[in-house]
Design an enzyme around this catalytic site. Sequence first.
Site, short mmCIF file in Angstrom:
data_model
loop_
_atom_site.label_atom_id
_atom_site.label_comp_id
_atom_site.label_asym_id
_atom_site.label_seq_id
_atom_site.Cartn_x
_atom_site.Cartn_y
_atom_site.Cartn_z
N HIS A 18 44.67 35.09 45.10
CA HIS A 18 44.18 34.22 44.03
C HIS A 18 42.85 33.56 44.37
O HIS A 18 41.97 33.44 43.52
CB HIS A 18 45.24 33.15 43.76
N ASP B 83 46.58 39.12 43.73
CA ASP B 83 47.08 37.94 43.01
C ASP B 83 48.06 38.36 41.91
O ASP B 83 47.81 39.32 41.19
CB ASP B 83 45.91 37.19 42.38
N SER C 254 41.17 30.39 38.30
CA SER C 254 42.50 30.05 37.85
C SER C 254 42.46 29.44 36.44
O SER C 254 42.03 30.10 35.49
CB SER C 254 43.16 29.11 38.87
#
Length: 454
Positions: free
Chosen positions: A431, A374, A183
């Site tokens: 994710h 994601d 991330s």
Amino acid sequence: MKIKSLLSLLPFVGATFALPSVSTAADTHIFVSQNTANHSLTFKQPKLCDDTVVQYSGYLDVGSDEHYFFWFFESRKDPDNAPFTIWLNGGPGCSSMIGLWQELGPCRVNDDGSKDVYNTEGSWNTVSNMLFFDQPSNVGFSYGADNVHSTEEAAPLAYNLIQVFFEAFPKYKNQKLHFFGESYGGHYIPAFADYVLKQNQGLSSSSKKVNVNLESIGVGNGLTDPLIQYQYYEKMACDSSYGSVLSDSDCKQMNASVPQCVELVKKCYKTDDTDDCSNADNFCGQNIEGVYENSGKSYYDVRTSEAIPSTYIKFLNSESTRKLIGATQSYEECSNSAGSKFASTADDVRNFAPKVADLLNNGVRVLLYAGDADYICNWYGNYAWAGQLNFTGSSDYQSKSLQGWKVDGKEVGQVQSGSNLTFVRVYEAGHEVPWYQPKAALQMFTDHLANKLQ
């Protein structure tokens, strides 16, 4: 994690070395650095999740009133010679306990969050020593002045943490080090690793600092080059392998906003001015990735509106757990106060791809991987910036193409590799790749450590 708000927004059991420390209680120890002034480490040795390995957890004092919580697990396999991996989650302002408890650490909890259990299918400490730490201050269990406003300001504190940890536990200091994260780790990991590289290059023969044996970095579903990645939000929302999750009018609105977003981010890259970067951040955030809100789907998985269960928070915040691991604060998964400081400098729209190129040019291997469900740091954008990265040997990587990637005879994704750069697309993963595909993620990690992922 927390990318959505980012873009909007006593003897030592099992130890094999003598450690200079002072016991403050029967099970609490303090190490004072001799190499870094006013830095120290306070820790316990818990036996949660995996009682077969040595663990250390507690606080590293890494700056002026900056107290970073850490948790270390030795490798289940040959810890004296295994690789050493540092894991960071993103945000900015989110705890690395997410990675430890939801993804790739040895820890899980039962359904109601009342008991710890071992992550039998996908723990990366199967093959590597693992260090998780919460940064900046007031994230997770960490606390302090919270004077960090950008990734660049965060890097020296992370470097101090590594130095003090290796000074306190010298048996690990020569092991090959791998920096992994996800991330906002697309900012953190390149910046922190490149800072370590530069510090290594500047060490004198008389320095007491550790020359960190930096081997590789890995970033999962990261935000690294916003200029390129912004151009693929519309594709992920409207034309991915999972189908469109937005109306035609929403897709057209996103697509129509791309040219202005690109020009604003280009200006940010050129001037490096906070106002210019904030303008880009605000426009692109509202008119491109922000439109996705209309889908009603998770920003982290286009297939569902459901979030990954966070029942581990209940377990971490129990008084008994905090006592066992030496946590003096209550646990906060993601800190808005920490994240807002990064927002004040428009840090999220800055470009960290050049640091990836610098690492590659200095022989540091790079793994980029992405779950293909994601939205917020989607695989299209990550694959695109990797393909446009200019580094020594980039032509070799660019001459290759995605090929089927198999685990136990089953195709679980695609891989492309050349000149120390590898990209992996992971099928049917959101994710947090190891949550969705723990077996494949562990195999990917294991093969990367052995430089066999291709």
